[in-house]
Design a protein around this motif. Sequence first.
Motif, PDB file in Angstrom:
ATOM      1  N   PRO A 187       0.836  -1.208   0.000  1.00  0.00           N
ATOM      2  CA  PRO A 187       0.000   0.000   0.000  1.00  0.00           C
ATOM      3  C   PRO A 187       0.869   1.256   0.000  1.00  0.00           C
ATOM      4  O   PRO A 187       1.863   1.352   0.725  1.00  0.00           O
ATOM      5  N   GLY A 188       0.509   2.210  -0.853  1.00  0.00           N
ATOM      6  CA  GLY A 188       1.245   3.459  -0.945  1.00  0.00           C
ATOM      7  C   GLY A 188       2.423   3.440  -1.890  1.00  0.00           C
ATOM      8  O   GLY A 188       3.026   4.478  -2.141  1.00  0.00           O
ATOM      9  N   VAL A 189       2.771   2.261  -2.442  1.00  0.00           N
ATOM     10  CA  VAL A 189       3.893   2.149  -3.375  1.00  0.00           C
ATOM     11  C   VAL A 189       3.335   2.031  -4.793  1.00  0.00           C
ATOM     12  O   VAL A 189       2.513   1.151  -5.070  1.00  0.00           O
ATOM     13  N   GLU A 190       3.756   2.929  -5.701  1.00  0.00           N
ATOM     14  CA  GLU A 190       3.279   2.903  -7.079  1.00  0.00           C
ATOM     15  C   GLU A 190       3.897   1.730  -7.831  1.00  0.00           C
ATOM     16  O   GLU A 190       4.962   1.218  -7.460  1.00  0.00           O
ATOM     17  N   ASN A 191       3.235   1.319  -8.897  1.00  0.00           N
ATOM     18  CA  ASN A 191       3.750   0.199  -9.697  1.00  0.00           C
ATOM     19  C   ASN A 191       5.145   0.483 -10.234  1.00  0.00           C
ATOM     20  O   ASN A 191       6.009  -0.398 -10.261  1.00  0.00           O
ATOM     21  N   SER A 192       5.355   1.716 -10.698  1.00  0.00           N
ATOM     22  CA  SER A 192       6.651   2.069 -11.271  1.00  0.00           C
ATOM     23  C   SER A 192       7.761   2.092 -10.226  1.00  0.00           C
ATOM     24  O   SER A 192       8.944   2.121 -10.570  1.00  0.00           O
ATOM     25  N   GLU A 193       7.392   2.100  -8.943  1.00  0.00           N
ATOM     26  CA  GLU A 193       8.391   2.173  -7.870  1.00  0.00           C
ATOM     27  C   GLU A 193       8.689   0.810  -7.253  1.00  0.00           C
ATOM     28  O   GLU A 193       9.548   0.701  -6.371  1.00  0.00           O
ATOM     29  N   ILE A 194       7.972  -0.237  -7.699  1.00  0.00           N
ATOM     30  CA  ILE A 194       8.088  -1.545  -7.041  1.00  0.00           C
ATOM     31  C   ILE A 194       9.509  -2.094  -7.142  1.00  0.00           C
ATOM     32  O   ILE A 194      10.082  -2.569  -6.152  1.00  0.00           O
ATOM     33  N   HIS A 232     -18.477   1.257   0.030  1.00  0.00           N
ATOM     34  CA  HIS A 232     -17.580   2.103  -0.755  1.00  0.00           C
ATOM     35  C   HIS A 232     -16.142   1.607  -0.645  1.00  0.00           C
ATOM     36  O   HIS A 232     -15.411   1.538  -1.624  1.00  0.00           O
ATOM     37  N   THR A 233     -15.729   1.231   0.562  1.00  0.00           N
ATOM     38  CA  THR A 233     -14.362   0.739   0.740  1.00  0.00           C
ATOM     39  C   THR A 233     -14.135  -0.544  -0.046  1.00  0.00           C
ATOM     40  O   THR A 233     -13.102  -0.737  -0.663  1.00  0.00           O
ATOM     41  N   LEU A 234     -15.115  -1.416  -0.061  1.00  0.00           N
ATOM     42  CA  LEU A 234     -14.989  -2.662  -0.831  1.00  0.00           C
ATOM     43  C   LEU A 234     -14.802  -2.380  -2.308  1.00  0.00           C
ATOM     44  O   LEU A 234     -13.944  -2.955  -2.967  1.00  0.00           O
ATOM     45  N   GLN A 235     -15.596  -1.441  -2.844  1.00  0.00           N
ATOM     46  CA  GLN A 235     -15.464  -1.113  -4.263  1.00  0.00           C
ATOM     47  C   GLN A 235     -14.090  -0.538  -4.561  1.00  0.00           C
ATOM     48  O   GLN A 235     -13.467  -0.854  -5.577  1.00  0.00           O
ATOM     49  N   GLU A 236     -13.573   0.317  -3.652  1.00  0.00           N
ATOM     50  CA  GLU A 236     -12.256   0.890  -3.883  1.00  0.00           C
ATOM     51  C   GLU A 236     -11.184  -0.196  -3.913  1.00  0.00           C
ATOM     52  O   GLU A 236     -10.293  -0.187  -4.756  1.00  0.00           O
ATOM     53  N   GLU A 237     -11.273  -1.175  -2.989  1.00  0.00           N
ATOM     54  CA  GLU A 237     -10.260  -2.228  -2.964  1.00  0.00           C
ATOM     55  C   GLU A 237     -10.371  -3.130  -4.165  1.00  0.00           C
ATOM     56  O   GLU A 237      -9.383  -3.650  -4.673  1.00  0.00           O
ATOM     57  N   MET A 238     -11.599  -3.354  -4.673  1.00  0.00           N
ATOM     58  CA  MET A 238     -11.742  -4.148  -5.891  1.00  0.00           C
ATOM     59  C   MET A 238     -11.075  -3.440  -7.055  1.00  0.00           C
ATOM     60  O   MET A 238     -10.466  -4.053  -7.911  1.00  0.00           O
ATOM     61  N   ARG A 239     -11.177  -2.105  -7.093  1.00  0.00           N
ATOM     62  CA  ARG A 239     -10.504  -1.376  -8.170  1.00  0.00           C
ATOM     63  C   ARG A 239      -8.998  -1.429  -7.995  1.00  0.00           C
ATOM     64  O   ARG A 239      -8.244  -1.522  -8.946  1.00  0.00           O
ATOM     65  N   ASP A 240      -8.516  -1.358  -6.749  1.00  0.00           N
ATOM     66  CA  ASP A 240      -7.076  -1.375  -6.517  1.00  0.00           C
ATOM     67  C   ASP A 240      -6.438  -2.657  -7.011  1.00  0.00           C
ATOM     68  O   ASP A 240      -5.273  -2.683  -7.370  1.00  0.00           O
ATOM     69  N   GLU A 241      -7.191  -3.757  -7.029  1.00  0.00           N
ATOM     70  CA  GLU A 241      -6.596  -5.042  -7.446  1.00  0.00           C
ATOM     71  C   GLU A 241      -6.018  -4.957  -8.834  1.00  0.00           C
ATOM     72  O   GLU A 241      -4.911  -5.401  -9.089  1.00  0.00           O
ATOM     73  N   ASP A 242      -6.740  -4.361  -9.779  1.00  0.00           N
ATOM     74  CA  ASP A 242      -6.234  -4.306 -11.149  1.00  0.00           C
ATOM     75  C   ASP A 242      -5.290  -3.145 -11.360  1.00  0.00           C
ATOM     76  O   ASP A 242      -4.666  -3.023 -12.398  1.00  0.00           O
ATOM     77  N   ASP A 243      -5.200  -2.224 -10.335  1.00  0.00           N
ATOM     78  CA  ASP A 243      -4.202  -1.158 -10.471  1.00  0.00           C
ATOM     79  C   ASP A 243      -2.793  -1.717 -10.425  1.00  0.00           C
ATOM     80  O   ASP A 243      -1.839  -1.061 -10.814  1.00  0.00           O
ATOM     81  N   ASP A 244      -2.632  -2.934  -9.947  1.00  0.00           N
ATOM     82  CA  ASP A 244      -1.309  -3.525  -9.806  1.00  0.00           C
ATOM     83  C   ASP A 244      -0.889  -4.273 -11.043  1.00  0.00           C
ATOM     84  O   ASP A 244      -0.120  -5.204 -10.993  1.00  0.00           O
ATOM     85  N   VAL A 245      -1.402  -3.884 -12.205  1.00  0.00           N
ATOM     86  CA  VAL A 245      -0.977  -4.465 -13.482  1.00  0.00           C
ATOM     87  C   VAL A 245      -0.460  -3.333 -14.347  1.00  0.00           C
ATOM     88  O   VAL A 245      -1.179  -2.395 -14.627  1.00  0.00           O
ATOM     89  N   ILE A 246       0.784  -3.364 -14.770  1.00  0.00           N
ATOM     90  CA  ILE A 246       1.329  -2.351 -15.650  1.00  0.00           C
ATOM     91  C   ILE A 246       1.883  -3.025 -16.881  1.00  0.00           C
ATOM     92  O   ILE A 246       1.980  -4.238 -16.948  1.00  0.00           O
ATOM     93  N   ILE A 247       2.261  -2.209 -17.859  1.00  0.00           N
ATOM     94  CA  ILE A 247       2.775  -2.720 -19.132  1.00  0.00           C
ATOM     95  C   ILE A 247       4.277  -2.470 -19.203  1.00  0.00           C
ATOM     96  O   ILE A 247       4.800  -1.557 -18.581  1.00  0.00           O
ATOM     97  N   ASN A 248       4.944  -3.287 -20.010  1.00  0.00           N
ATOM     98  CA  ASN A 248       6.383  -3.152 -20.275  1.00  0.00           C
ATOM     99  C   ASN A 248       7.215  -3.466 -19.038  1.00  0.00           C
ATOM    100  O   ASN A 248       8.054  -2.684 -18.625  1.00  0.00           O
ATOM    101  N   VAL A 249       6.935  -4.628 -18.446  1.00  0.00           N
ATOM    102  CA  VAL A 249       7.744  -5.057 -17.299  1.00  0.00           C
ATOM    103  C   VAL A 249       9.115  -5.462 -17.796  1.00  0.00           C
ATOM    104  O   VAL A 249       9.207  -6.297 -18.677  1.00  0.00           O
TER     105      VAL A 249
END
Length: 873
Positions: A693-700, A856-873
């Motif tokens: 939590p709090g760490v962006e994909n590009s910073e992983i 509302h919190t549940l919906q936000e966490e469901m959206r966060d799940e796919d936020d952890d997919v980026i392109i060009n790994v």
Amino acid sequence: MLPPPPGVLFTKHPTNQTVSQGNTVRLGCAVQGLMEPDIVWLKDGEKLYSTDQMFITLGEQHWETFHSVKSVQQQDAGQYWCEVEFHDLTFSSQRAWITVEGVPHFIQEPQDVATFPNVPFNLTCAAVGPPEPVEVLWWLGGVQEGDPRLSPSVLQIQGVNSSVKFYCEAKNTRGISVSRTGTVHIKVLPSAPSELQVQRMVDNNVTLSWKPRSTGHSKLSRCIIQVSRQSTQKLDLPHQEVLVPPHIQVLSGLRSYSNYSVRVACVNEVGASPFSPWLQFQTPESVPSTPPRNLTFDLLEQHLSLNWAKLQDNELQGKLLAYKVQWTLGGEPQEPLLFKENSAQLSGAGRFFNASFQVSACTSVGCGPWSPPVLVLPSSVEVQVQRSHMWVGLMLGVLVATVVGLLLTVLARRRGKETRFGSVFKPPGPESSVSFTAARSFNRGGAEMKESTLDCLGISDDLKDKLQDVLIPERLITLGHMLGKGEFGSVREAYLKMEDSSVHKVAVKVLKSDVTSSGDIEQCLKEAAYMKDFHHPNVIQLIGVSLHRRPGQRLPIPMVVLPFMKHGDLHTFLLLSRLGEQPFDLSLQTLVQFMLDISRGMEYLSSRNIIHRDLAARNCMLNEDMSVCVADFGLSKKIYSGDYYRQGSVSKLPVKWIALESLADNVYTTQSDVWAFGVTMWEVMTRGQTPYPGVENSEIYEYLIKGERLKKPLDCRDDVYELMHSCWSPVPKCRPSFQHLVSQLEALWVSVSPTPLLKEPLLYVNLDGEEREVCRDGVGAAMAPGPEEQTVAAASSWSVPWQRRGEDEEQDWLMVGSGAALAIGGDYRYIIGPCGGLEEEGEEGEEVGGGAGRRHTLQEEMRDEDDDVIINV
């Protein structure tokens, strides 16, 4: 923009927003009146395909969708709206603007330039805010060119005679942006083409291909092909000029069984390149093109002598194997004879009297045409036969002329008319009568559509062989309501009729109807091929594959038939236990049981040399007895040699679950699956929280390379955290194997198991009837298995908060789409509420009811799940 039809209503529209660069923005859109709407977000007229989009039901036929951007950049600025399709018509919501304030954003960066020496040219750079104004400063060859000027800026160059680098800077009150670095290239002659080769030969047509090398910084316009026969060392064909691309050409008119040489040069606006080295090839053999000529015979007392002329090399079109002589006697064909030379001596001259002879030349491919037949007769008889043949021909000519004249007379007396169904004739006479002859008949009962087979899909033979024995006829499947929907397809409830006439509920993954390429279909069926051979209680099993034939379409739609997972995926179950409208407790024993089930499934996969590459709680399903099955093999790969797999192409991958070495080198092993299992353990212990939590994909990657790892969850035992932490060793071989993880988790499960007489209460909601009753039910203790068992028996009295009882049981479902890079499932999230829909919203979009905050919190966490997919790994 068309207004929605009666009964269809946009209840929420996106609104204008102004944000600073790097902040979060979210747009919402809701539509009412459609059963399963296909809502699509657009930006400046282009469709958006985002992993951040999700769908929520607000009630019966009432759907809401969100589009969010966690870190807004200048390229996200623009006009947004949503569209919905209804009866082949498209209706749009109101449009809203996203305005982004930050450092200047380039709308036109300087591009590479190719020019002749000392020829003037211009460079252009344009950037915008907000805020405005924006000034542009040019740098050429590391030296500042002039003073800053307002954007857009055009820099006039009087000419250069060597290559030089350049870029521009854009400045406003928020800061400075630097453009890409461009290069001024000097145009030169291209290099000689490479990799000239013969792709295929069909008859006398040869397909050549080659690859251009350096184009000399100027577009290639054409290529020159020269061909010569090696026997003559001359240009056998005039040189051919071919427009490129593609760099391919078919040479026709070549002689069979001949040696040729070919070379290629390519031309740009400066001139022609040197020729490539000569390529030698030989055209294939063919059957002889002509029959042997001048077949003669000499009938003597003791033998018959046959002679004919030899064929030339260009007539043979191959290497001569033999001359074939066939003969007939009394109208009966005799056994053919083979001769190496162009003559034959046949003993017993008397037996060949009145025999007819023909000869043909043969190569390894086959025999050519036959020579005209020659009848063996003594010389005196031969002259008489020729005269009799002349009289017979004259009599036949007179007879044919007489028959034709009679036919013309009859037809002239009858007037005919052709129709599309037959012929109608009106014979002479005082009374009119009609004679009708049908041209064809018709069957009003149209033929039923043929059952589809794997042969019509255009997939590989190996994949067809793997799926042939699990192909299910389409007529045995009855599709029900939709369970989940994504960009490439959907998952539907279905009923499968078995051979004993019993009916079983299944889940069917159906490829979207507009995905029609064989490549997309093969990608979908590869996942089914992986599951075909899986036989383990903690790995989802394939039931079969079916093909849905569509009228007027070349390819059918593949359907993958899977077991029906009533309780959905593990990630959603964990979220609802913590954030649902009626939260319920999950004991440590239950959480360890989940992890143990996953580890057993992954141990089985690793023993079969399968790398999953997308292990996460969202890809683990809960079956009827609440045991966990590893699922979603869209990114899986089988290792055929060695112990690792290297990802060869850029793809969408779940960054926060990927091992350190996979992020760095695109190398995937069973040890990288162990890393993902450790992250999955963390998801289980945190009841579905998003990792890091709090760490962006590009910073992983930078976060992990510094030695940082996921923090210990609250209320997590030290031995559980130590086990998951051991999965994240930077050295892959130092991580535990799945076999070791299974043994450790089995011991841990025994240590946290209560005594058999104790039952741990589990809160659940009884949804029978109109009343909602909060009850407590015990979870039966499960005993540890023996070595021969593959999984722990599930608790005997599971009750699930959203589960209905009785006849309405099958109408409630929760299904989350599968992971990245699947043909079915994918980026969208379709979520149904515990009672078939969420509570109604007020006029201003605020949710009514005590569970609003949790929902509302549940919906936000469901959206966060796919936020952890980026392109060009």
